[in-house]
Design an enzyme around this catalytic site. Structure first.
Site, PDB file in Angstrom:
ATOM      1  N   LYS A  79       0.554  -1.010  -0.176  1.00  0.00           N
ATOM      2  CA  LYS A  79      -0.376  -0.245  -0.319  1.00  0.00           C
ATOM      3  C   LYS A  79       0.880   1.032  -0.036  1.00  0.00           C
ATOM      4  O   LYS A  79       0.851   2.424   1.214  1.00  0.00           O
ATOM      5  CB  LYS A  79      -1.142  -0.043   1.017  1.00  0.00           C
TER       6      LYS A  79
ATOM      7  N   THR B 282     -11.115  -1.726   4.224  1.00  0.00           N
ATOM      8  CA  THR B 282     -12.809  -2.442   4.776  1.00  0.00           C
ATOM      9  C   THR B 282     -12.678  -2.387   6.358  1.00  0.00           C
ATOM     10  O   THR B 282     -13.715  -2.112   6.542  1.00  0.00           O
ATOM     11  CB  THR B 282     -12.273  -3.563   3.891  1.00  0.00           C
TER      12      THR B 282
HETATM   13  O1  C5P Z   1      -8.075 -11.248   8.553  1.00  0.00           O
HETATM   14  P1  C5P Z   1      -8.140 -10.770   6.516  1.00  0.00           P
HETATM   15  O2  C5P Z   1      -9.677 -11.713   6.210  1.00  0.00           O
HETATM   16  O3  C5P Z   1      -9.456  -9.260   7.759  1.00  0.00           O
HETATM   17  O4  C5P Z   1      -7.641 -10.109   6.159  1.00  0.00           O
HETATM   18  C1  C5P Z   1      -7.717  -8.936   5.124  1.00  0.00           C
HETATM   19  C2  C5P Z   1      -6.464  -8.982   4.173  1.00  0.00           C
HETATM   20  O5  C5P Z   1      -6.387  -7.453   3.689  1.00  0.00           O
HETATM   21  C3  C5P Z   1      -5.369  -7.665   5.345  1.00  0.00           C
HETATM   22  O6  C5P Z   1      -3.961  -8.676   4.691  1.00  0.00           O
HETATM   23  C4  C5P Z   1      -5.671  -6.592   4.713  1.00  0.00           C
HETATM   24  O7  C5P Z   1      -4.307  -5.631   5.175  1.00  0.00           O
HETATM   25  C5  C5P Z   1      -5.955  -5.892   3.486  1.00  0.00           C
HETATM   26  N1  C5P Z   1      -6.761  -4.912   3.294  1.00  0.00           N
HETATM   27  C6  C5P Z   1      -7.495  -5.191   3.847  1.00  0.00           C
HETATM   28  N2  C5P Z   1      -8.464  -3.683   2.972  1.00  0.00           N
HETATM   29  C7  C5P Z   1      -7.937  -3.311   2.246  1.00  0.00           C
HETATM   30  C8  C5P Z   1      -7.057  -3.873   1.467  1.00  0.00           C
HETATM   31  C9  C5P Z   1      -6.296  -4.759   2.388  1.00  0.00           C
HETATM   32  O8  C5P Z   1      -8.297  -5.436   4.577  1.00  0.00           O
HETATM   33  N3  C5P Z   1      -8.757  -2.440   1.316  1.00  0.00           N
END
Ligand code: C5P
Length: 240
Positions: free
Chosen positions: A71, A126
């Site tokens: 990111k 998110t």
């Molecule tokens: O454990 P979980 O399923 O919540 O992981 C989601 C992954 O997606 C994490 O590695 C987080 O850094 C990444 N992510 C996110 N939201 C975003 C971009 C990336 O949760 N907008």
């Protein structure tokens, strides 16, 4: 796998495992266990900080693709220079924050053009909900803001965006089938949300038109990761 298959909205999305662990041994454990069911592994801030490019090399030697999710969010010159370095690892995808602005996004796109690496723009994380935008005095709603950033990402030449399943349908409708949509915040009904706020089941995200579902804790924290993964795959397959 160096590049990505060209995805159509009608195809089932591919699951990307977020390798959110803090050491090489644990990361290797999951890659060994879940490849080839998982064909793309996401290396994020924690793991890359812990072990650097060694993990990228390991994943690629195994035959899988790497989503380098660092990111980038900095001035244009620094972002372009970091992207140039990331290209040396031949990762399938990398992320930048769209809020870094058009000049920075275009600088990264310029550096990556001609490579097989897809550049994805993170819109609004998110883990963030509507209150956050209010606190920042952003007048647009969350959905409007994410769509605005996605349109900006496309204008700047990015291959796609990272957004929540909530905004996927609107982005797909506005930006068409060739724009990649990657959705984290995926939670099968039987798992905890954790810090994620804008979540949806794998089935809902699939219906909304995601190309890639990013899943971390629901699989990483499962007693039997392969079993959970299979359940998720089955729930996606049922979608017509
Ligand atoms: O454990 P979980 O399923 O919540 O992981 C989601 C992954 O997606 C994490 O590695 C987080 O850094 C990444 N992510 C996110 N939201 C975003 C971009 C990336 O949760 N907008």
């Amino acid at each position: 796998m160096k590049g990505l298959p060209s995805h159509q909205v009608t195809k089932s999305p591919e699951i990307i495992l977020a390798l959110d662990v803090n050491n090489l041994a644990r990361a290797k454990y999951f890659v060994n266990k879940l490849y080839p069911k998982i064909k793309i592994f996401k290396v994020g801030l924690e793991l890359f900080t812990a072990c650097g490019p060694k993990i990228i090399d390991f994943i690629q030697k195994k035959g899988a693709g790497v989503f380098l999710d660092l990111k980038f969010h900095d001035i244009p010159n620094t972002m372009a220079a970091a992207a140039k370095k990331a290209l040396q690892y031949k990762v399938a995808m990398l992320t930048v924050h769209t809020l870094a602005g058009p000049e920075a996004l275009k600088a990264v796109v310029r550096v990556c053009s001609g490579s097989k690496t897809k550049v994805l723009g993170v819109t609004i994380l998110t883990s963030i909900c509507a209150h956050f935008l209010k606190d920042l005095q952003i007048k647009r709603s969350l959905g409007e803001e994410v769509l605005y950033l996605a349109k900006m990402a496309r204008r700047c030449g990015l291959d796609g965006v990272v957004c929540s399943p909530d905004e996927t349908k609107a982005i797909r409708g506005a930006l068409g089938k060739n724009f990649l949509i990657v959705t984290p915040g995926i939670r099968p009904q039987f798992t905890a949300a954790g810090d994620q706020k804008r979540i949806a089941t794998p089935a809902l995200a699939t219906k909304a038109g995601s190309n890639f579902l990013v899943i971390g804790r629901p699989v990483l924290e499962a007693k039997d990761p392969l079993f959970i993964l299979q359940k998720i795959v089955d729930s996606i397959r049922q979608i017509k």
